[in-house]
Scaffold this motif. Sequence first.
Motif, PDB file in Angstrom:
ATOM      1  N   PRO A   9       0.993   8.115  -5.847  1.00  0.00           N
ATOM      2  CA  PRO A   9       1.679   8.964  -6.839  1.00  0.00           C
ATOM      3  C   PRO A   9       3.189   9.033  -6.607  1.00  0.00           C
ATOM      4  O   PRO A   9       3.927   9.399  -7.495  1.00  0.00           O
ATOM      5  CB  PRO A   9       1.023  10.328  -6.662  1.00  0.00           C
ATOM      6  CG  PRO A   9       0.382  10.301  -5.324  1.00  0.00           C
ATOM      7  CD  PRO A   9       0.072   8.881  -4.984  1.00  0.00           C
ATOM      8  N   CYS A  10       3.637   8.721  -5.381  1.00  0.00           N
ATOM      9  CA  CYS A  10       5.064   8.813  -5.061  1.00  0.00           C
ATOM     10  C   CYS A  10       5.328   7.890  -3.876  1.00  0.00           C
ATOM     11  O   CYS A  10       4.385   7.386  -3.269  1.00  0.00           O
ATOM     12  CB  CYS A  10       5.431  10.256  -4.706  1.00  0.00           C
ATOM     13  SG  CYS A  10       4.600  10.816  -3.202  1.00  0.00           S
ATOM     14  N   PRO A  11       6.591   7.679  -3.502  1.00  0.00           N
ATOM     15  CA  PRO A  11       6.869   6.738  -2.396  1.00  0.00           C
ATOM     16  C   PRO A  11       6.155   7.104  -1.097  1.00  0.00           C
ATOM     17  O   PRO A  11       5.655   6.235  -0.390  1.00  0.00           O
ATOM     18  CB  PRO A  11       8.382   6.800  -2.239  1.00  0.00           C
ATOM     19  CG  PRO A  11       8.891   7.225  -3.573  1.00  0.00           C
ATOM     20  CD  PRO A  11       7.833   8.135  -4.151  1.00  0.00           C
ATOM     21  N   CYS A  12       6.074   8.397  -0.739  1.00  0.00           N
ATOM     22  CA  CYS A  12       5.416   8.741   0.526  1.00  0.00           C
ATOM     23  C   CYS A  12       3.894   8.771   0.362  1.00  0.00           C
ATOM     24  O   CYS A  12       3.157   8.648   1.332  1.00  0.00           O
ATOM     25  CB  CYS A  12       5.923  10.076   1.080  1.00  0.00           C
ATOM     26  SG  CYS A  12       5.080  11.522   0.432  1.00  0.00           S
ATOM     27  N   GLY A  13       3.425   8.923  -0.859  1.00  0.00           N
ATOM     28  CA  GLY A  13       1.996   8.833  -1.135  1.00  0.00           C
ATOM     29  C   GLY A  13       1.288  10.165  -1.310  1.00  0.00           C
ATOM     30  O   GLY A  13       0.134  10.197  -1.697  1.00  0.00           O
ATOM     31  N   PHE A  14       1.981  11.299  -1.010  1.00  0.00           N
ATOM     32  CA  PHE A  14       1.237  12.550  -0.948  1.00  0.00           C
ATOM     33  C   PHE A  14       1.605  13.580  -2.010  1.00  0.00           C
ATOM     34  O   PHE A  14       1.263  14.753  -1.872  1.00  0.00           O
ATOM     35  CB  PHE A  14       1.372  13.152   0.454  1.00  0.00           C
ATOM     36  CG  PHE A  14       0.674  12.318   1.488  1.00  0.00           C
ATOM     37  CD1 PHE A  14      -0.716  12.259   1.516  1.00  0.00           C
ATOM     38  CD2 PHE A  14       1.395  11.551   2.389  1.00  0.00           C
ATOM     39  CE1 PHE A  14      -1.358  11.474   2.453  1.00  0.00           C
ATOM     40  CE2 PHE A  14       0.746  10.761   3.327  1.00  0.00           C
ATOM     41  CZ  PHE A  14      -0.633  10.714   3.358  1.00  0.00           C
ATOM     42  N   SER A  15       2.290  13.156  -3.060  1.00  0.00           N
ATOM     43  CA  SER A  15       2.606  14.091  -4.142  1.00  0.00           C
ATOM     44  C   SER A  15       1.306  14.646  -4.715  1.00  0.00           C
ATOM     45  O   SER A  15       0.398  13.891  -5.055  1.00  0.00           O
ATOM     46  CB  SER A  15       3.403  13.373  -5.227  1.00  0.00           C
ATOM     47  OG  SER A  15       3.482  14.163  -6.379  1.00  0.00           O
ATOM     48  N   ASN A  60       2.239  17.429   2.903  1.00  0.00           N
ATOM     49  CA  ASN A  60       3.395  17.749   2.090  1.00  0.00           C
ATOM     50  C   ASN A  60       4.132  16.477   1.684  1.00  0.00           C
ATOM     51  O   ASN A  60       4.426  15.634   2.524  1.00  0.00           O
ATOM     52  CB  ASN A  60       4.344  18.666   2.855  1.00  0.00           C
ATOM     53  CG  ASN A  60       3.784  20.073   2.912  1.00  0.00           C
ATOM     54  OD1 ASN A  60       3.016  20.476   2.021  1.00  0.00           O
ATOM     55  ND2 ASN A  60       4.142  20.809   3.957  1.00  0.00           N
ATOM     56  N   CYS A  61       4.404  16.387   0.432  1.00  0.00           N
ATOM     57  CA  CYS A  61       5.170  15.259  -0.074  1.00  0.00           C
ATOM     58  C   CYS A  61       6.621  15.428   0.348  1.00  0.00           C
ATOM     59  O   CYS A  61       7.181  16.502   0.244  1.00  0.00           O
ATOM     60  CB  CYS A  61       5.041  15.233  -1.595  1.00  0.00           C
ATOM     61  SG  CYS A  61       6.139  14.084  -2.399  1.00  0.00           S
ATOM     62  N   ARG A  62       7.196  14.357   0.847  1.00  0.00           N
ATOM     63  CA  ARG A  62       8.580  14.432   1.318  1.00  0.00           C
ATOM     64  C   ARG A  62       9.575  13.923   0.267  1.00  0.00           C
ATOM     65  O   ARG A  62      10.757  13.843   0.531  1.00  0.00           O
ATOM     66  CB  ARG A  62       8.746  13.556   2.572  1.00  0.00           C
ATOM     67  CG  ARG A  62       7.877  13.942   3.743  1.00  0.00           C
ATOM     68  CD  ARG A  62       8.229  13.100   4.959  1.00  0.00           C
ATOM     69  NE  ARG A  62       8.086  11.672   4.678  1.00  0.00           N
ATOM     70  CZ  ARG A  62       6.965  11.004   4.922  1.00  0.00           C
ATOM     71  NH1 ARG A  62       5.915  11.604   5.432  1.00  0.00           N
ATOM     72  NH2 ARG A  62       6.894   9.709   4.643  1.00  0.00           N
ATOM     73  N   CYS A  63       9.043  13.523  -0.885  1.00  0.00           N
ATOM     74  CA  CYS A  63       9.915  12.861  -1.862  1.00  0.00           C
ATOM     75  C   CYS A  63      10.583  13.864  -2.775  1.00  0.00           C
ATOM     76  O   CYS A  63      10.004  14.883  -3.135  1.00  0.00           O
ATOM     77  CB  CYS A  63       9.113  11.892  -2.713  1.00  0.00           C
ATOM     78  SG  CYS A  63       8.003  10.859  -1.760  1.00  0.00           S
ATOM     79  N   SER A  64      11.831  13.555  -3.150  1.00  0.00           N
ATOM     80  CA  SER A  64      12.508  14.385  -4.151  1.00  0.00           C
ATOM     81  C   SER A  64      11.967  14.023  -5.529  1.00  0.00           C
ATOM     82  O   SER A  64      11.394  12.949  -5.723  1.00  0.00           O
ATOM     83  CB  SER A  64      14.012  14.132  -4.103  1.00  0.00           C
ATOM     84  OG  SER A  64      14.285  12.826  -4.577  1.00  0.00           O
TER      85      SER A  64
HETATM   86 ZN    ZN Z   1       5.914  11.817  -1.827  1.00  0.00          ZN
END
Ligand code: ZN
Length: 502
Positions: free
Chosen positions: A347-353, A359-363
């Motif tokens: 779902p997002c670059p770090c994978g956890f959105s 916790n997702c670390r992506c902005s």
């Molecule tokens: Zn993320």
Amino acid sequence: MGLAIVYSRAQVEIDAPEVRVEVHLSGGLPRIFIVGLPEAAVKESRDRVRSALINSGFSFPASRITISLAPADLPKDGSRFDLAIALGILAASAQIPKQALDGYEFIGELSLAGELRPVSGILPTALAATRKGRKLIIPEANQDEAGLLNSDDVFCAASLLNVVAGLLGRETLSVAQLTTTISATRNLPDLKNVCGQQHAIRALTVAASGAHNLLFIGPPGSGKTLLASCMPGILPGLTKAEALEVMAIRSVAGKPFDASSFKQPPFQNPHHTASAVAMVGGGSKPRPGEISLAHCGALFLDELPEFPRQVLEVLREPLESGQIVISRAARQSTYPAQFQLLAAMNPCPCGFSGDRDNNCRCSREQIVRYRQRISGPLLDRIDMQVEVPRLALGKLKNPEEYSANSTASRKQVSAARVIQIQRQGCVNAQLCNEQLQDVCQLQPSDQDFLIQTCEQLHLSARAYTRILRLARSIADMATEADIQTQHLAEAIAYRRVFNTHA
Ligand SMILES: [Zn+2]
């Protein structure tokens, strides 16, 4: 001095057009001229044929030899005509009677010692030769592939001497037949190994029913790849015509022959580092790529956003037309590419959105940019976008979570496909716009609902027709003659994920 005519076949896309090999012996300084072949191929073929003839105990005529491969404008790869050229020289120089070649076609490369070596594209050649009512002699190493045809008119030989002995009736050439068995059991990933994920399993089954394109979105470890790899196990087997076409594509792509997968729908999963040529086909002698190898089956792109944009963009045309046109210098090649697209992404670059425990670390900006790697027009062609959440570890041990299996899903898919083929002669994903009006009628209130949703989600007219086709498949799975509100609602729900999150 003599003239002989021998028939062989070239390989153009997945066809095998006839080539007339004419050999003319005349007085003059001993030399060989070959016309109708590219320069480098001429030289190689000339040297191989000369050595093969001499090493097989024949004499090489000491005259001027002119060989023409007609039609001249057909692209030809040199080595497949070696056998025909050698036999032409033997007939023209009266070492074998010309009549012995009547009613035959020949294909195969010669080694310097006179052994027959396998060539690519045997299946299309065998199909074309037998359709023409001629017998065909092929290298022994190619016999499995030709054996799929079950024809009594395709023979195999190990060497030039073998072929000559067969033509003169001194030996009986064996009929080409399968030496491996076609496996009846399919050893494929099974949905029974998927824990939970009822929603994703339902989506996969719906996608299989009408050959719709599907994207799984979920964090690492949620089972997206396992789910997608279960697709071939829930698709019905191919018809013989489809299976031969699939084998012909593999053959001209130079893939090793494997009879055990005959009639199984292909499943191609190229890595995201695959080049554009590997994906769509091409090269100096244009060969089919992954999308054509997936013809009549599925193409799975794992980590979809990691594929280079220009590779993904070339998928748009075949996703609509079911074929790919490869332009190469002055020539165009067309290969079939009627594949179903399966894809998976985080779902997002770090994978956890959106994940419960991590916790997702992506902005927000990073997430938007990541999703934008999939262009709108490509996304438009993906009928179903399905979220695959990560399961709580406790559930992995619970037997109730393993309630699905591929056998049950395949039954549903097969039944739905029978309905589609009987009604319209194709699967729902291939319904053209005129057919849509006949078989995808909506009630007026449902029609309004669909139009409103498309406006709200900013969906295109193409997405609108794709939702209709998908709703048709869902109704077919329920054996309903008409698309009802709940079928349409399910189809629309598969479009919401991407369009509401990003
Ligand atoms: Zn993320």
